[in-house]
Scaffold this active site. Sequence first.
Site, short mmCIF file in Angstrom:
data_model
loop_
_atom_site.label_atom_id
_atom_site.label_comp_id
_atom_site.label_asym_id
_atom_site.label_seq_id
_atom_site.Cartn_x
_atom_site.Cartn_y
_atom_site.Cartn_z
CG HIS A 73 -1.49 -8.98 -0.32
ND1 HIS A 73 -0.97 -7.71 -0.23
CD2 HIS A 73 -2.83 -8.80 -0.42
CE1 HIS A 73 -1.95 -6.81 -0.28
NE2 HIS A 73 -3.08 -7.45 -0.40
CB SER B 150 -13.78 -4.68 -0.67
OG SER B 150 -12.53 -4.19 -1.08
N PRO B 151 -15.88 -4.53 2.44
CG PRO B 151 -16.10 -3.85 4.67
CD PRO B 151 -15.07 -4.04 3.58
CG LEU B 152 -18.49 -0.27 3.37
CD1 LEU B 152 -18.16 1.14 3.80
CD2 LEU B 152 -19.83 -0.72 3.94
N GLY B 153 -18.32 -2.89 -0.82
CA GLY B 153 -18.30 -2.98 -2.27
C GLY B 153 -17.39 -1.96 -2.92
NE ARG B 154 -12.46 -4.04 -5.14
CZ ARG B 154 -11.38 -4.39 -4.43
NH1 ARG B 154 -10.77 -3.48 -3.71
NH2 ARG B 154 -10.93 -5.63 -4.43
N GLY B 155 -16.80 0.97 -1.95
CA GLY B 155 -17.41 2.30 -1.90
C GLY B 155 -18.78 2.39 -2.50
CE1 TYR C 259 -3.08 -2.98 0.22
CE2 TYR C 259 -3.40 -2.57 2.55
CZ TYR C 259 -3.67 -3.31 1.43
OH TYR C 259 -4.55 -4.37 1.51
#
Length: 330
Positions: free
Chosen positions: A126, A205-210, A59
Site C-alpha cells: 500500500h 481518486s481520478p475524480l479528485g476525491r469527489g 478499508y
Amino acid sequence: MQYRKLGKTGESISAIGLGCMGMSYAYGSSQDFNEQESLATLELALESGINFWDTADMYGQGANEILLSKILATRRDKVFLATKFGFRFKEDNTNYFDGSPQYIKQACEASLKRLNVDVIDLYYTHRIDDTVPVEDTVGAMAELVKEGKVRYLGLSEAGVDSIRRAQAVHPIAALQTEYSLFTRDIEDEILATTRELGIGLVAYSPLGRGLSTGAINSQASLSKEDFRINLPRFREGNLEQNLRMVNALEAFAKEKGITAAQLSLAWLLAQGDDIIPIPGTKRRKYLLENATAADINLSAADLAAIEQILQQHAVFGLRYTEGGMKLVNR
C-alpha cells in the site's frame, strides 16, 4: 466497456475499474454505508463489463474485503481482483505502516480468508516502508507468487528509485497512484519510468476525491466522519478556490453533453493506453455514469481546452495532510 492490457501481464481488464473503498470506509458517515446497495453496485459493475476491482485490507479494517467476498463467492472468475497490505491499526485506532517480510505472509493469509478466494490477482504494497529495504518487501511478495497465492505484484505511491529497485527483484505489473485533473505530479518522472519498464498505471481518486462529481460545494457538504474534511484541499479557503476549477470543467463538460466526472475520466484515458482509472462509488447511479466515460473520445482541441482551464485555475492545498504526504512517492 473498453478493455486495456495491464502492463506486460497480457491481462485484459476494463478501462474503467472500480474502487471499492468508499463502500466501507472514508467517504461519508457510517450511516451512508448501505450493504444492499453496495452489493447491487458490484453486480451491476460486472453486468457493465467492469471486471477490475480494487480493495485493501485497511478499508473498514477488513470489512471491504468481506463485502466483496459475497459476490466473489459465485462470480470469482469474472473479476480481476486487487488488494493491498501494509497499514496496521493500534488499539487507539491510529495506524502505522509495516512492509516487513514477516508481516506480509500474515497479511496475505488474512486477506485470502476475508475474500474467501484461493488467489489474489494483483497484490500491492500500500506504501513503501522507509524502514525496510524495498527489495525485502518485494522479495517476500514474490514468495507469495511462487506459492500460488498471488498472481501479479504491484506498488502503490512509490517513487522512481523504489520502482526501479522493486522491478529488479520481481516484475511489477502495476503502480497505483493518485492521478487526476487535480493531481498531476507523476507526469514529471514517475509516468516516464513506468512506461520505460512496461508497468501499468492505475489511477486512484481520478475524480479528485469527489470534486469532479459536483456533489461537494462547501465543507458543510461533508460529514464530520468523512476523512476528506481534514484534507487540505477541502478546507475553508482552499475548497472555494478549487471549486472555481470545478465550475470551469463543468461548463466545458456541459457543452459536450457530458458530466464533469465523465470528462475527468475521459481525460485520464486519453493520457495513454497504459492508464486505468479506478473511480470509487457505492451507488449504481454513479457506476453507470463512470462506466460510459470509456466511450467518450476527446479531440486534440478538447484536450487543449481542458489544459487551458487547468492553467487558469491552480489547485489549492496538498492532497493529503502533512503526515500523509510523507508516505507518498517514496
